[in-house]
Write a protein that holds these residues in place. Structure first.
Motif, PDB file in Angstrom:
ATOM      1  N   LEU A  59       0.834  -1.203   0.000  1.00  0.00           N
ATOM      2  CA  LEU A  59       0.000   0.000   0.000  1.00  0.00           C
ATOM      3  C   LEU A  59       0.868   1.252   0.000  1.00  0.00           C
ATOM      4  CD1 LEU A  59      -2.749  -1.023   2.603  1.00  0.00           C
ATOM      5  CD2 LEU A  59      -3.004  -0.890   0.119  1.00  0.00           C
ATOM      6  N   TYR A  60       1.933   1.220   0.779  1.00  0.00           N
ATOM      7  CA  TYR A  60       2.841   2.366   0.889  1.00  0.00           C
ATOM      8  C   TYR A  60       3.471   2.703  -0.454  1.00  0.00           C
ATOM      9  CZ  TYR A  60       6.798   5.136   2.655  1.00  0.00           C
ATOM     10  OH  TYR A  60       7.720   6.116   2.899  1.00  0.00           O
ATOM     11  N   PHE A  61       3.988   1.704  -1.130  1.00  0.00           N
ATOM     12  CA  PHE A  61       4.619   1.953  -2.423  1.00  0.00           C
ATOM     13  C   PHE A  61       3.597   2.280  -3.512  1.00  0.00           C
ATOM     14  CE2 PHE A  61       8.265  -0.168  -0.428  1.00  0.00           C
ATOM     15  CZ  PHE A  61       9.265   0.737  -0.781  1.00  0.00           C
ATOM     16  N   ALA A  62       2.385   1.765  -3.356  1.00  0.00           N
ATOM     17  CA  ALA A  62       1.320   2.126  -4.295  1.00  0.00           C
ATOM     18  C   ALA A  62       1.001   3.612  -4.199  1.00  0.00           C
ATOM     19  CB  ALA A  62       0.072   1.299  -4.017  1.00  0.00           C
ATOM     20  N   LEU A  63       1.114   4.174  -3.001  1.00  0.00           N
ATOM     21  CA  LEU A  63       0.885   5.607  -2.818  1.00  0.00           C
ATOM     22  C   LEU A  63       2.038   6.447  -3.338  1.00  0.00           C
ATOM     23  CD1 LEU A  63      -0.689   6.095   0.745  1.00  0.00           C
ATOM     24  CD2 LEU A  63      -1.742   6.585  -1.465  1.00  0.00           C
ATOM     25  N   LEU A  64       3.265   6.026  -3.042  1.00  0.00           N
ATOM     26  CA  LEU A  64       4.423   6.862  -3.346  1.00  0.00           C
ATOM     27  C   LEU A  64       4.947   6.719  -4.770  1.00  0.00           C
ATOM     28  CD1 LEU A  64       6.559   6.762  -0.085  1.00  0.00           C
ATOM     29  CD2 LEU A  64       4.709   8.291  -0.735  1.00  0.00           C
TER      30      LEU A  64
END
Length: 239
Positions: free
Chosen positions: A36-41
């Protein structure tokens, strides 16, 4: 009837005493949070033309709006991809009148009179909580992108850390759905939902320090998860 009650009793006892469940589920939470974190960034490297800035959603490239929408509204699908099953949260969104797990389990529980009607839950999540989270995260992502362009290392990493905490909160929310509804373990559900609520409050605090309005937009979700926490506690203590 007595046999059924005995099975339910044994099942609840196992849930409330066996920490193996958390050991098995922890890697899923960690992996989901990272995804989820990398999907955002990841979309912050996009050079697409930004959309028009309109309050209260900050000006961002279209692809970033898409990534924020997917992370917030479909985090449970990422959880499903991680554990290979359709999560309880997904089932509630697809059919909010159906409680996953053993048929009739939730209806058989002793629940408080102040429990909101069933139809209120999807309304609160999909019309109030999720949209306000979308606004909060979009404002944080704008701050992250601005700091990145201006070379503001400290502010950029603070925003990134706040987003990581937020993603962990989403993963814990999906875990609570699995533990409480899927595995039907109110005792373990209390542990998870308190962690879920605590990380959400921490996330709002981090948002507030960096962008006050972003923190404020998480308050509706904090209040709603607080109600869910109280409901979980009541069910655990009275069943």
């Amino acid at each position: 009837e007595e046999e059924e009650e005995e099975v339910m009793k044994m099942r609840g006892g196992a849930c409330d005493s066996d920490a193996t469940m958390f050991i098995k589920l922890l890697p899923n939470v960690i992996l989901q949070s990272i995804l989820l974190y990398f999907a955002l960034l990841a979309p912050t490297t996009s050079s697409n033309f930004p959309l028009q800035d309109f309050y209260p959603i900050k000006n961002l490239p279209f692809i970033q709006y898409v990534s924020i929408f997917v992370v917030i509204f479909a985090s449970s699908l990422v959880s499903s991809a991680v554990d290979g099953t359709l999560s309880a949260a997904s089932k509630q969104v697809l059919d909010p009148n159906v409680v996953p797990g053993e048929t009739g389990w939730y209806d058989s529980l002793n629940r408080p009179k102040w429990e909101p009607p069933g139809f209120v839950f999807p309304i609160m999540w999909l019309i109030v909580s999720k949209p306000t989270q979308f606004i909060a995260v979009s404002r944080m992502m704008r701050l992250f992108s601005t700091q990145k362009k201006e070379g503001g290392g400290g502010g950029r990493w603070n925003a990134a850390a706040a987003m990581l905490v937020y993603c962990i909160h989403l993963s814990l929310g999906d875990l609570w759905n699995k533990v409480f509804f899927g595995y039907q373990c109110p005792g373990r559900g209390v542990v998870v939902i308190m962690a879920f609520w605590g990380v959400l409050i921490a996330s709002a605090g981090l948002f507030w320090r960096l962008e006050k309005e972003a923190g404020l937009f998480l308050i509706p979700t904090i209040c709603w998860v607080g109600i869910a926490s109280a409901l979980n506690w009541f069910i655990y203590l009275n069943n």
